[in-house]
Design an enzyme around this catalytic site. Structure first.
Site, PDB file in Angstrom:
ATOM      1  N   ARG A 108       0.840  -1.186   0.000  1.00  0.00           N
ATOM      2  CA  ARG A 108       0.000   0.000   0.000  1.00  0.00           C
ATOM      3  C   ARG A 108       0.868   1.224   0.000  1.00  0.00           C
ATOM      4  O   ARG A 108       1.907   1.245   0.654  1.00  0.00           O
ATOM      5  CB  ARG A 108      -0.778   0.073   1.307  1.00  0.00           C
ATOM      6  CG  ARG A 108      -2.051  -0.653   1.333  1.00  0.00           C
ATOM      7  CD  ARG A 108      -2.446  -0.729   2.805  1.00  0.00           C
ATOM      8  NE  ARG A 108      -3.755  -1.293   2.917  1.00  0.00           N
ATOM      9  CZ  ARG A 108      -4.855  -0.580   3.147  1.00  0.00           C
ATOM     10  NH1 ARG A 108      -4.794   0.718   3.352  1.00  0.00           N
ATOM     11  NH2 ARG A 108      -6.020  -1.166   3.205  1.00  0.00           N
ATOM     12  N   SER A 177       7.507  -5.334   6.734  1.00  0.00           N
ATOM     13  CA  SER A 177       7.143  -6.309   7.764  1.00  0.00           C
ATOM     14  C   SER A 177       7.842  -7.657   7.593  1.00  0.00           C
ATOM     15  O   SER A 177       7.200  -8.684   7.361  1.00  0.00           O
ATOM     16  CB  SER A 177       5.633  -6.465   7.799  1.00  0.00           C
ATOM     17  OG  SER A 177       5.074  -5.191   8.025  1.00  0.00           O
ATOM     18  N   ASP A 230       4.916  -3.596  10.506  1.00  0.00           N
ATOM     19  CA  ASP A 230       3.480  -3.367  10.700  1.00  0.00           C
ATOM     20  C   ASP A 230       3.078  -3.307  12.172  1.00  0.00           C
ATOM     21  O   ASP A 230       2.172  -2.563  12.540  1.00  0.00           O
ATOM     22  CB  ASP A 230       2.642  -4.404   9.937  1.00  0.00           C
ATOM     23  CG  ASP A 230       3.125  -5.825  10.147  1.00  0.00           C
ATOM     24  OD1 ASP A 230       4.059  -6.041  10.945  1.00  0.00           O
ATOM     25  OD2 ASP A 230       2.572  -6.736   9.494  1.00  0.00           O
TER      26      ASP A 230
HETATM   27 MG    MG Z   1      -0.078  -6.020   6.518  1.00  0.00          MG
END
Ligand code: MG
Ligand code: ADP
Length: 499
Positions: A108, A177, A230
């Site tokens: 994202r 992450s 994250d």
């Molecule tokens: Mg995620």
């Protein structure tokens, strides 16, 4: 032609007799099959059992490993990585910041306008892009170039009046992450890939340099001001909205947790002392393992056949990447040994990861009287047609055992964290019970309702009753992107150069 027709009729009659004989034989056999299949589910249930006593051992083991991981380098399966985040968002952050979240099946990019104490989040926009599977196992420059080019497209949609003034760079919080050995708030080296990624040329490299080089190649003027994962992003985003957030847990494709540690519990070898009284620690709890974990032959086979055998054992029992495949492995054994789906084993059932956790969750939540979603999933995903209601019920039974075990173990992990920071019981001096908030995120937690409610119930079950209203679980819906942008603001290099 006539002869052929007669012959065909004779064959047809013979076939009809044969079919009748098979039906009778099958009726006799099927009782045995059912008993066998039902016994296999029962056995699975016993092996996966997580009574409170066992979960308390898991929670204790988690707390012990946290201490061990802080005490010495390599002292535990838990890496207990210092995040360099000692300055969590306060609500005063101001300006426009970007975030990039990479860590699973999608990435994202996010743009947020922060209006300070009065304005809070004025505007937030994001774009989500799927990662082409070949980039997950290719070279790091290909992956990062792809990300940089998508980010550049997003930057091009910025409102003209919000462009940074000449000479000022855009700033970004990078949520990456995977396990990273952090070297400052804005740098860190990759320890290993997880969750199906495998790009050898990045291991041991600084991930911010790799990303920054890609930005340069793509002509993108962007400064990475914070590198987080994250869990840290979710913790920061959660803290922005609720000052009592002390820990964050991700249950998505993978799983991890981070928490706020007191400065005096941070040993010198781990990194510089926090400037404030606290420091966020990235536990990398997916790598937790303990003799108290109820593992089965299915977990062992899944681990051996995985990209990272022997690693991320906790993650392989509780996260979205793996739950569906555990179910598939159980069903495969039931097909082999109890002919659950008929005389032959459905070939698709042999394909690793074909049954995904969202498919499992759809079956598990099927409340129709004929379990038609289970039937349709078995047919569409696994090519298994004409399943009986009894078969469908057994399939749900398997989903239930696997999901319940995962959710209960995750809850035990959270209790372990609360134990480490002394929030698992009321204050010994009889003082007021502090509010303790855990921010949760990830697609598994968000979408798998039965998993989530089992997790929440188990947390209540494991904590003393007088804490049940003071320990609160909140869902920080995509808090990690916002959190990373907030940390880019807290650690803006313009702030640093001003001071
Ligand atoms: Mg995620
Ligand atoms: P990531 O962890 O990849 O950053 P998410 O937090 O969105 O991304 O989590 C995606 C994961 O969540 C998927 O890989 C899947 O395992 C799980 N998931 C998504 N939707 C569902 C669902 N409906 N039911 C169960 N699990 C789901």
């Amino acid at each position: 032609m006539g002869k052929v027709a007669v012959a065909a009729a004779a064959v047809g009659a013979a076939a009809a007799c044969a079919v009748a004989a098979i039906v009778v034989r099958q009726r006799m056999k099927s009782a045995g099959r059912w008993a066998k299949a039902a016994a296999m589910v029962k056995e699975l249930e016993e092996k996966c059992a997580t009574p409170s006593g066992k979960l308390r051992h898991v929670a204790d083991a988690m707390a012990v490993e946290m201490h061990a991981g802080l005490a010495s380098e390599g002292g535990s399966k838990l890496k207990m990585i210092i995040s360099y985040v000692d300055n969590l968002p306060t609500g005063d952050e101001e300006g426009m910041f970007y975030a990039l979240d990479l860590g699973g099946t999608n990435f994202r990019v996010l743009r947020v306008r922060l209006g300070g104490r009065e304005g809070q989040v004025v505007k937030q926009e994001f774009v989500e892009v799927a990662i082409p599977p070949h980039l997950m196992v290719g070279s790091s420059s290909e992956l990062f170039d792809y990300i940089a080019s998508e980010l550049a497209k997003f930057v091009a949609t910025e409102d003209e009046d919000l462009r940074p003034p000449p000479g000022r760079q855009r700033e970004l919080g990078f949520t990456f992450s995977f396990p990273v050995r952090q070297t400052s708030i804005s740098s860190g080296t990759l320890i290993k890939w997880t969750k199906g990624f495998s790009i050898e040329d990045t291991v041991g490299q600084d991930v911010v340099s790799a990303l920054t080089s890609a930005f340069e190649r793509q002509g993108l003027d962007m400064h990475v001001s914070a590198l987080v994962n994250d869990t840290i992003g979710t913790l920061a985003g959660g803290r922005y909205g609720d000052k009592d957030v002390v820990a964050a847990v991700i249950l998505g494709t993978g799983t991890n947790a981070a928490y706020v540690e007191q400065a005096n519990a941070i040993p010198k070898w781990l990194g510089p002392p926090p400037k404030s009284g606290e420091m966020v620690i990235n536990m990398e709890w997916g790598n937790f393992r303990s003799s108290h974990l109820p593992t089965t032959e299915f977990d062992e086979a899944l681990d051996i056949e995985s990209l990272n055998p022997g690693e991320q054992i906790f993650e392989k029992m509780i996260s979205g990447m793996y739950l569906g495949d555990i179910v598939r492995r159980v069903l495969l054994k039931m097909a082999n040994e109890a002919s659950l789906f008929g005389d032959s084993v459905p070939p698709k059932l042999e394909i690793p990861f074909i049954l995904r956790t969202p498919n499992m969750s759809a079956m598990h939540h099927d409340s129709s009287s004929d379990l038609r979603i289970v039937g349709a999933t078995l047919k569409d995903i696994l090519g298994i047609t004409n399943t009986s209601l009894k078969t469908r019920k057994l399939v749900i039974g398997v989903c239930d055992v696997v999901a319940r075990r995962g959710a209960r173990l995750a809850a035990a992990g959270v209790v372990g964290i609360l134990k480490k920071i002394g929030r698992d019981s009321s204050p010994k001096d009889g003082g007021e019970v502090p509010r303790t908030v855990v921010a949760m995120d990830g697609g598994l937690f968000e979408h798998y309702t039965l998993f989530r409610s089992c997790f929440e119930d188990t947390l209540k079950e494991l904590l003393p009753e007088d804490l049940s209203s003071s320990v609160v679980v909140i869902q920080a819906n995509d808090g990690s992107g916002l959190g990373a942008a907030l940390l880019a603001a807290s650690y803006s290099h313009y702030l640093h150069s001003d001071s």
